[in-house]
Design a protein around this motif. Structure first.
Motif, PDB file in Angstrom:
ATOM      1  N   LYS A   1      -2.464   1.119 -14.188  1.00 11.27           N
ATOM      2  CA  LYS A   1      -2.560   0.485 -12.865  1.00 11.27           C
ATOM      3  C   LYS A   1      -3.804  -0.406 -12.817  1.00 11.27           C
ATOM      4  O   LYS A   1      -4.747  -0.152 -12.076  1.00 11.27           O
ATOM      5  CB  LYS A   1      -2.655   1.549 -11.771  1.00 11.27           C
ATOM      6  CG  LYS A   1      -1.473   2.519 -11.755  1.00 11.27           C
ATOM      7  CD  LYS A   1      -1.703   3.645 -10.749  1.00 11.27           C
ATOM      8  CE  LYS A   1      -0.563   4.642 -10.762  1.00 11.27           C
ATOM      9  NZ  LYS A   1      -0.799   5.769  -9.832  1.00 11.27           N
TER      10      LYS A   1
ATOM     11  N   THR B   1     -10.636   1.767  -5.058  1.00 12.85           N
ATOM     12  CA  THR B   1     -10.451   2.702  -3.944  1.00 12.85           C
ATOM     13  C   THR B   1     -11.722   3.495  -3.656  1.00 12.85           C
ATOM     14  O   THR B   1     -11.715   4.384  -2.804  1.00 12.85           O
ATOM     15  CB  THR B   1      -9.304   3.688  -4.251  1.00 12.85           C
ATOM     16  OG1 THR B   1      -9.615   4.422  -5.443  1.00 12.85           O
ATOM     17  CG2 THR B   1      -7.987   2.946  -4.450  1.00 12.85           C
TER      18      THR B   1
ATOM     19  N   TYR C   1       3.409   2.162   7.483  1.00  7.85           N
ATOM     20  CA  TYR C   1       3.157   2.652   6.119  1.00  7.85           C
ATOM     21  C   TYR C   1       2.559   4.055   6.189  1.00  7.85           C
ATOM     22  O   TYR C   1       1.799   4.372   7.107  1.00  7.85           O
ATOM     23  CB  TYR C   1       2.175   1.744   5.367  1.00  7.85           C
ATOM     24  CG  TYR C   1       2.686   0.358   5.102  1.00  7.85           C
ATOM     25  CD1 TYR C   1       3.573   0.089   4.065  1.00  7.85           C
ATOM     26  CD2 TYR C   1       2.271  -0.713   5.892  1.00  7.85           C
ATOM     27  CE1 TYR C   1       4.035  -1.192   3.821  1.00  7.85           C
ATOM     28  CE2 TYR C   1       2.723  -2.006   5.657  1.00  7.85           C
ATOM     29  CZ  TYR C   1       3.604  -2.232   4.623  1.00  7.85           C
ATOM     30  OH  TYR C   1       4.064  -3.503   4.387  1.00  7.85           O
TER      31      TYR C   1
ATOM     32  N   ARG D   1      -5.641  -2.952   3.604  1.00  4.84           N
ATOM     33  CA  ARG D   1      -4.536  -3.449   2.788  1.00  4.84           C
ATOM     34  C   ARG D   1      -4.472  -4.975   2.815  1.00  4.84           C
ATOM     35  O   ARG D   1      -3.716  -5.580   2.066  1.00  4.84           O
ATOM     36  CB  ARG D   1      -3.208  -2.883   3.308  1.00  4.84           C
ATOM     37  CG  ARG D   1      -3.030  -1.393   3.080  1.00  4.84           C
ATOM     38  CD  ARG D   1      -1.724  -0.899   3.666  1.00  4.84           C
ATOM     39  NE  ARG D   1      -0.567  -1.579   3.106  1.00  4.84           N
ATOM     40  CZ  ARG D   1       0.078  -1.185   1.998  1.00  4.84           C
ATOM     41  NH1 ARG D   1      -0.329  -0.113   1.358  1.00  4.84           N
ATOM     42  NH2 ARG D   1       1.109  -1.852   1.553  1.00  4.84           N
TER      43      ARG D   1
ATOM     44  N   VAL E   1      -2.221  -3.409  -2.022  1.00  3.44           N
ATOM     45  CA  VAL E   1      -2.666  -2.028  -2.200  1.00  3.44           C
ATOM     46  C   VAL E   1      -3.886  -1.796  -1.315  1.00  3.44           C
ATOM     47  O   VAL E   1      -4.580  -2.737  -0.916  1.00  3.44           O
ATOM     48  CB  VAL E   1      -3.022  -1.712  -3.671  1.00  3.44           C
ATOM     49  CG1 VAL E   1      -1.813  -1.876  -4.569  1.00  3.44           C
ATOM     50  CG2 VAL E   1      -4.176  -2.593  -4.151  1.00  3.44           C
ATOM     51  N   SER E   2      -4.160  -0.544  -1.022  1.00  6.27           N
ATOM     52  CA  SER E   2      -5.346  -0.216  -0.249  1.00  6.27           C
ATOM     53  C   SER E   2      -6.587  -0.337  -1.126  1.00  6.27           C
ATOM     54  O   SER E   2      -6.574   0.040  -2.303  1.00  6.27           O
ATOM     55  CB  SER E   2      -5.238   1.212   0.299  1.00  6.27           C
ATOM     56  OG  SER E   2      -4.170   1.307   1.209  1.00  6.27           O
ATOM     57  N   LYS E   3      -7.637  -0.878  -0.550  1.00  6.04           N
ATOM     58  CA  LYS E   3      -8.873  -1.106  -1.281  1.00  6.04           C
ATOM     59  C   LYS E   3     -10.048  -0.952  -0.326  1.00  6.04           C
ATOM     60  O   LYS E   3      -9.918  -1.221   0.872  1.00  6.04           O
ATOM     61  CB  LYS E   3      -8.857  -2.516  -1.889  1.00  6.04           C
ATOM     62  CG  LYS E   3     -10.101  -2.926  -2.630  1.00  6.04           C
ATOM     63  CD  LYS E   3      -9.987  -4.385  -3.039  1.00  6.04           C
ATOM     64  CE  LYS E   3     -11.332  -5.030  -3.260  1.00  6.04           C
ATOM     65  NZ  LYS E   3     -12.248  -4.904  -2.141  1.00  6.04           N
TER      66      LYS E   3
ATOM     67  N   ARG F   1       0.427   6.858   3.734  1.00  7.93           N
ATOM     68  CA  ARG F   1      -0.363   6.942   2.514  1.00  7.93           C
ATOM     69  C   ARG F   1      -0.857   8.367   2.280  1.00  7.93           C
ATOM     70  O   ARG F   1      -1.168   9.093   3.230  1.00  7.93           O
ATOM     71  CB  ARG F   1      -1.587   6.028   2.590  1.00  7.93           C
ATOM     72  CG  ARG F   1      -1.279   4.556   2.621  1.00  7.93           C
ATOM     73  CD  ARG F   1      -2.547   3.728   2.478  1.00  7.93           C
ATOM     74  NE  ARG F   1      -3.404   3.786   3.645  1.00  7.93           N
ATOM     75  CZ  ARG F   1      -4.626   4.286   3.670  1.00  7.93           C
ATOM     76  NH1 ARG F   1      -5.135   4.845   2.564  1.00  7.93           N
ATOM     77  NH2 ARG F   1      -5.352   4.292   4.769  1.00  7.93           N
TER      78      ARG F   1
ATOM     79  N   TYR G   1      -6.146  -1.742  -9.749  1.00  4.61           N
ATOM     80  CA  TYR G   1      -7.204  -0.986  -9.095  1.00  4.61           C
ATOM     81  C   TYR G   1      -8.579  -1.225  -9.714  1.00  4.61           C
ATOM     82  O   TYR G   1      -9.564  -0.631  -9.273  1.00  4.61           O
ATOM     83  CB  TYR G   1      -6.875   0.508  -9.116  1.00  4.61           C
ATOM     84  CG  TYR G   1      -5.757   0.870  -8.176  1.00  4.61           C
ATOM     85  CD1 TYR G   1      -5.961   0.888  -6.798  1.00  4.61           C
ATOM     86  CD2 TYR G   1      -4.485   1.185  -8.644  1.00  4.61           C
ATOM     87  CE1 TYR G   1      -4.933   1.206  -5.923  1.00  4.61           C
ATOM     88  CE2 TYR G   1      -3.448   1.501  -7.776  1.00  4.61           C
ATOM     89  CZ  TYR G   1      -3.686   1.511  -6.417  1.00  4.61           C
ATOM     90  OH  TYR G   1      -2.660   1.818  -5.555  1.00  4.61           O
TER      91      TYR G   1
ATOM     92  N   GLU H   1      -4.302   6.573  -4.724  1.00  5.32           N
ATOM     93  CA  GLU H   1      -3.543   6.477  -3.486  1.00  5.32           C
ATOM     94  C   GLU H   1      -2.071   6.219  -3.777  1.00  5.32           C
ATOM     95  O   GLU H   1      -1.728   5.500  -4.720  1.00  5.32           O
ATOM     96  CB  GLU H   1      -4.101   5.366  -2.590  1.00  5.32           C
ATOM     97  CG  GLU H   1      -5.433   5.720  -1.965  1.00  5.32           C
ATOM     98  CD  GLU H   1      -5.664   4.987  -0.654  1.00  5.32           C
ATOM     99  OE1 GLU H   1      -4.844   4.121  -0.298  1.00  5.32           O
ATOM    100  OE2 GLU H   1      -6.657   5.290   0.017  1.00  5.32           O
TER     101      GLU H   1
ATOM    102  N   SER I   1       1.709   5.416  -1.593  1.00  4.84           N
ATOM    103  CA  SER I   1       2.170   4.968  -0.279  1.00  4.84           C
ATOM    104  C   SER I   1       3.681   4.797  -0.262  1.00  4.84           C
ATOM    105  O   SER I   1       4.335   4.674  -1.308  1.00  4.84           O
ATOM    106  CB  SER I   1       1.501   3.642   0.087  1.00  4.84           C
ATOM    107  OG  SER I   1       1.865   2.626  -0.824  1.00  4.84           O
TER     108      SER I   1
END
Length: 387
Positions: free
Chosen positions: A17, A5, A355, A70, A81-83, A357, A20, A253, A255
């Motif tokens: 997690k 992230t 979505y 995403r 996941v957001s990256k 976040r 990530y 993050e 969501s």
């Protein structure tokens, strides 16, 4: 630990997690690029080009906001996941040049790696690489590689290029080396265009920050081709991703999925979702030991026009949407983002919000970098010889 992230988090959090950690190194390059662009030239619009041994990674920062996505794939799997949005191609100093059965020259994606490495390393590599081409062209000094710690062998680079490229194409040695060099440049320019021109971004208006051990040998012709005007090659270019980690903040993050439309907006449900996301973000920062005065939570929505396939990420001003004025600002922000990305917008057309976040940010103290006056030394001190 670095994260995908564009920030850092504790080892314990990353163990919980691990998704990530994917691509976490290149994801920190735009953090360094933004910090350098702002501190050196006051520029919030930055493209960071990181060319190492095996890959060429590009990222974009617009108005101080690092692009995230995403739509991230690893092999045949989407991460979900957001990256940080990184474009990577197999073009680095160790990328192998080869001629196909039709007589066309290619560079990469296969790489010689560090072992055996390019042919000129003299460690068993026999196939020509971008580094071998740079050596034959005189762009790399064989007697001052790694500050003189490693001697290169030009004769091995010449033999590899002669056998694998010059011979099959019927070219003189230096012309074959130049063809390798320029083919790699064309591939990298195309990759930059993918995340700029084809996303509605004019690269001519951006500062280019050159990172990675090999980018300094290629960045000028690439930027010239794109029509950009400013390049920054930092002293720590070779470790620009690690440098980004030094200037990164603690981030995470959270969501939730909540579908609602702007012409019949579900204020109550969205309020509940955003309150829950904020609570989770603050709990994360509390657990990370971030003091209250250093905590920040940013909100975003992934939205689209009706019947569109892909969503755009739009920042939300404030921490709630509890009035028609808040909703109008959100919708206007989406229209502007759509025009910036695709070149068009449709004011008055309803949007779909998919979505929501929340980004938790724990601000960390940044190290001070000693300033070096420009032009304060005799340029001849940097000269190591003539060739």
């Amino acid at each position: 630990m670095l994260t995908s992230t564009g920030g850092v988090m504790s080892t314990e959090e990353l163990v919980e997690k691990p998704i990530y950690s994917i691509d976490c190194g290149p994801s920190l390059a735009p953090t360094a690029g933004l910090w350098l662009g702002r501190s050196e030239l006051g520029k919030p619009d930055v493209i960071t080009a990181d060319m190492g041994g095996t890959s060429f990674d590009i990222s974009c920062v617009s108005d101080g906001v690092i692009a995230v996505s995403r739509d991230v794939w690893v092999g045949d799997c989407i991460l979900g996941v957001s990256k940080v949005d990184i474009k990577s191609i197999g073009a680095g100093g160790g990328s192998i040049a080869w001629v196909d059965s039709g007589g066309l020259l290619h560079v990469g994606p296969e790489s010689a790696g560090a072992v055996p490495g390019p042919a000129c390393y003299g460690r068993g590599g026999s196939r020509p690489t971008v580094t071998d081409a740079n050596l034959v062209l005189g762009y790399v000094d064989p007697d001052f590689f790694l500050g003189g710690a490693m001697a290169l062998r030009p004769e091995l680079a010449e033999a590899a290029i002669g056998k694998e490229v010059a011979g099959p194409l019927g070219l003189p040695l230096e012309q074959a080396a130049f063809s390798i060099w320029s083919t790699g440049n064309v591939d990298m320019v195309s990759a930059i265009e993918d995340i700029t021109v084809w996303q509605g971004i004019d690269p001519r208006e951006y500062l280019f920050v050159s990172g990675g051990g090999a980018a300094g040998l290629h960045i000028i012709p690439m930027v010239q081709e794109l029509g950009a005007r400013e390049i920054l090659i930092p002293r720590a270019a070779g470790v620009i991703s690690a440098m980004g980690g030094v200037f990164a903040d603690i981030t995470a993050e959270f969501s939730s999925s909540r579908f609602t439309e702007s012409d019949r907006f579900d204020f109550e449900s969205v309020e509940e979702d955003m309150a829950e996301l904020e609570a989770r973000a603050l709990a994360f920062l509390e657990g990370a030991g971030v003091p209250p005065e250093s905590r920040r939570v940013e909100f975003y929505v992934e939205a689209r026009y009706r019947s569109q396939v892909w969503e755009l990420s739009v920042p939300i001003r404030g921490n709630r949407i509890d009035s028609n004025e808040d909703l109008a600002r959100l919708v206007d922000g989406f229209h502007q983002a759509h025009e910036r990305t695709f070149g068009i917008k449709e004011p008055g057309r309803p949007i779909e919000c998919v979505y929501w976040r929340a980004k938790a940010i724990g601000l960390l103290a940044k190290p001070r970098i000693r300033a070096v006056p420009s032009g304060g030394r005799d340029p001849s001190e940097a000269q190591r010889g003539t060739r």
